[in-house]
Scaffold this active site. Sequence first.
Site, short mmCIF file in Angstrom:
data_model
loop_
_atom_site.label_atom_id
_atom_site.label_comp_id
_atom_site.label_asym_id
_atom_site.label_seq_id
_atom_site.Cartn_x
_atom_site.Cartn_y
_atom_site.Cartn_z
N ARG A 91 -7.28 6.96 5.92
CA ARG A 91 -7.62 6.05 4.83
C ARG A 91 -9.14 5.97 4.63
NH1 ARG A 91 -7.38 -0.01 3.99
NH2 ARG A 91 -6.88 -0.22 1.79
N HIS A 95 -10.97 6.57 1.04
CA HIS A 95 -11.86 5.58 0.43
C HIS A 95 -13.30 6.07 0.37
CE1 HIS A 95 -9.21 1.72 0.53
NE2 HIS A 95 -8.54 2.79 0.14
N ASP A 103 -19.24 11.52 0.69
CA ASP A 103 -20.65 11.55 1.11
C ASP A 103 -20.96 10.55 2.21
OD1 ASP A 103 -20.42 9.16 -0.21
OD2 ASP A 103 -22.35 9.34 -1.25
N SER A 105 -20.71 7.50 2.17
CA SER A 105 -21.29 6.24 1.68
C SER A 105 -20.53 5.04 2.25
CB SER A 105 -21.29 6.20 0.15
OG SER A 105 -20.01 6.52 -0.35
N ASN A 123 -11.99 -2.46 0.93
CA ASN A 123 -12.47 -1.96 2.23
C ASN A 123 -12.65 -3.08 3.24
OD1 ASN A 123 -12.60 0.71 1.38
ND2 ASN A 123 -14.73 0.57 0.73
N PRO A 192 -7.78 2.34 -5.88
CA PRO A 192 -6.57 1.78 -6.49
C PRO A 192 -6.09 0.54 -5.73
CG PRO A 192 -6.03 3.74 -5.22
CD PRO A 192 -7.52 3.60 -5.16
N HIS A 222 1.25 7.03 3.20
CA HIS A 222 1.79 5.73 3.62
C HIS A 222 3.01 5.88 4.54
CE1 HIS A 222 -0.33 3.32 0.19
NE2 HIS A 222 -1.17 3.82 1.06
C1 HEM Z 1 -1.97 5.66 -4.61
C2 HEM Z 1 -2.78 4.63 -4.46
C3 HEM Z 1 -2.95 3.89 -3.18
C4 HEM Z 1 -2.95 2.55 -3.04
C5 HEM Z 1 -2.79 1.52 -4.13
C6 HEM Z 1 -3.12 2.28 -1.63
C7 HEM Z 1 -3.20 1.02 -1.08
C8 HEM Z 1 -3.21 0.75 0.27
C9 HEM Z 1 -3.24 -0.57 0.84
C10 HEM Z 1 -3.30 -1.86 0.04
C11 HEM Z 1 -3.18 -0.43 2.19
C12 HEM Z 1 -3.15 -1.56 3.24
C13 HEM Z 1 -4.54 -1.97 3.64
C14 HEM Z 1 -4.56 -3.20 4.50
O1 HEM Z 1 -3.61 -3.98 4.54
O2 HEM Z 1 -5.59 -3.43 5.18
C15 HEM Z 1 -3.13 0.97 2.47
C16 HEM Z 1 -3.06 1.51 3.72
C17 HEM Z 1 -3.15 2.86 3.96
N1 HEM Z 1 -3.36 3.85 3.03
FE1 HEM Z 1 -3.22 3.67 1.06
N2 HEM Z 1 -3.23 3.45 -0.96
C18 HEM Z 1 -3.14 4.48 -1.87
C19 HEM Z 1 -3.26 5.82 -1.60
C20 HEM Z 1 -3.56 6.33 -0.36
C21 HEM Z 1 -3.99 7.68 -0.11
C22 HEM Z 1 -4.26 8.72 -1.19
C23 HEM Z 1 -4.15 7.80 1.23
C24 HEM Z 1 -4.62 8.97 2.04
C25 HEM Z 1 -4.49 10.22 1.66
C26 HEM Z 1 -3.79 6.52 1.81
C27 HEM Z 1 -3.73 6.27 3.15
C28 HEM Z 1 -3.45 5.03 3.69
C29 HEM Z 1 -3.24 4.83 5.11
C30 HEM Z 1 -3.19 5.90 6.17
C31 HEM Z 1 -3.08 3.45 5.29
C32 HEM Z 1 -2.89 2.70 6.62
C33 HEM Z 1 -4.28 2.33 7.10
C34 HEM Z 1 -4.32 1.72 8.49
O3 HEM Z 1 -3.33 1.72 9.21
O4 HEM Z 1 -5.42 1.23 8.84
N3 HEM Z 1 -3.47 5.65 0.82
N4 HEM Z 1 -3.17 1.66 1.28
#
Ligand code: HEM
Length: 355
Positions: A91, A95, A103, A105, A123, A192, A222
């Site tokens: 993640r 981001h 970069d 950042s 973030n 997003p 996810h």
């Molecule tokens: C499509 C749009 C996306 C949205 C709206 C989104 C949103 C989110 C949100 C809200 C969380 C939870 C954060 C938290 O509770 O602290 C999350 C977790 C996560 N997202 Fe996404 N995400 C998206 C796409 C992606 C992409 C493209 C990736 C990586 C290629 C990704 C990888 C992850 C991972 C691995 C977690 C778990 C992070 C952790 O365990 O610390 N997400 N995402």
Amino acid sequence: MTMTVSKRPLMIRACVLVVAVLGSGVFGVAADGWRGGRDDENNNDGFNFFPSLGSQVDFYKNACPAARGVIRLTVLSAIIRDRGLPAALLRLQFHDCFVRGCDASILLDSNQTHLAEKDGVGNALSVRGYEVIDAAKRAVERVCPNVVSCADIIALAARDAIVSIGGPSWKVVSGRRDGLISNAVETPSNLPPPFADYSFLVNIFSKKGLTQREMVILSGAHTIGITHCGLIQSRLYNSTGPNGVDPTLDSAYAAQLKLQCPFGAAMNEIPLDPFNKGDRFDSTYYTNVLNNKGIFTSDATLLTSPVGAAIVRAEAAGRREPFFTDFAAAMEKLINIETLQAPQGQIRQFCRFTN
Ligand code: HEM
Ligand SMILES: *[C@@H]1O[C@H](CO)[C@@H](O)[C@H](O)[C@H]1NC(C)=O
Ligand SMILES: *[C@@H]1O[C@H](CO)[C@@H](O)[C@H](O)[C@H]1NC(C)=O
């Protein structure tokens, strides 16, 4: 004092384990084997480069042949202590790349007069893993100072981490430079939000040069990691279905989520994919989405588009393929978004500060 004494044997055990892991070719995942660094095959000293850099290729390659190994070792020993790190690093990569390109950042710290990306919406209190990048940077600087950028370290660390839990591998071409600017005000418009709908997602990914299909494929990330309950509270308690539950969320799953996420318990952590024991990297994310068990609106919304729904069904069809191949290809695009090339940017000495 007691801390130091009690921690040392653990550290030593961790190192021994890492060495054993590298030797045996298996890390935590039965049968999958070690798949890391496939991209190093044509480049066995472990550091490869943008082909366009021409004559600089050899200079960089000779400058730090140990970099990839040192980064990998640091990341693997950290994962032994925290199995949630692969998700965190993946993640962090996403981001970083969506705000000012890949970069680094996202790594710059805020100061008393300026809020940096890491403290911006999306973030703050959410992205983790910064300490591992710092540790990898320290280790790399010891073997070859001022050569390897923090942006490259993020890319190598995220890839190695996913490989270590049995996920796919992708090619990381090195040579990114570190940016000088990081503004918290830029995160809301570039990252997003979890309540995004399909057209919002297609649009925000297209601004980064990623297709609708790549958006759906990258959402498969996810399958690992956690979320904080606050981000799904409105889906559980304040939506339009019975008992305030979002009608697009499976009601039995919603009931289970309410137990883990009582109203107001915003900082409770729950797995993004609970049907995936031990944070396995696989296509179960898509099965969840198909069963109305996508955790965010942004996950559920993939079914609202015929194109999105078809991709979800295709990815759900097999546990590893076609997901692994598709995810790796999309990651290779993600990690090269708007990268800085010399003479732009710099090689930071410390990832949290510009030189
Ligand atoms: C499509 C749009 C996306 C949205 C709206 C989104 C949103 C989110 C949100 C809200 C969380 C939870 C954060 C938290 O509770 O602290 C999350 C977790 C996560 N997202 Fe996404 N995400 C998206 C796409 C992606 C992409 C493209 C990736 C990586 C290629 C990704 C990888 C992850 C991972 C691995 C977690 C778990 C992070 C952790 O365990 O610390 N997400 N995402
Ligand atoms: C804080 O960071 C900003 C942006 O990087 C910089 O312009 C400013 O000089 C810094 N202020 C202090 C007090 O370090
Ligand atoms: C629930 O949603 C309504 C309308 O969308 C809003 O006005 C209200 O503040 C929300 N309540 C809570 C507790 O979030």
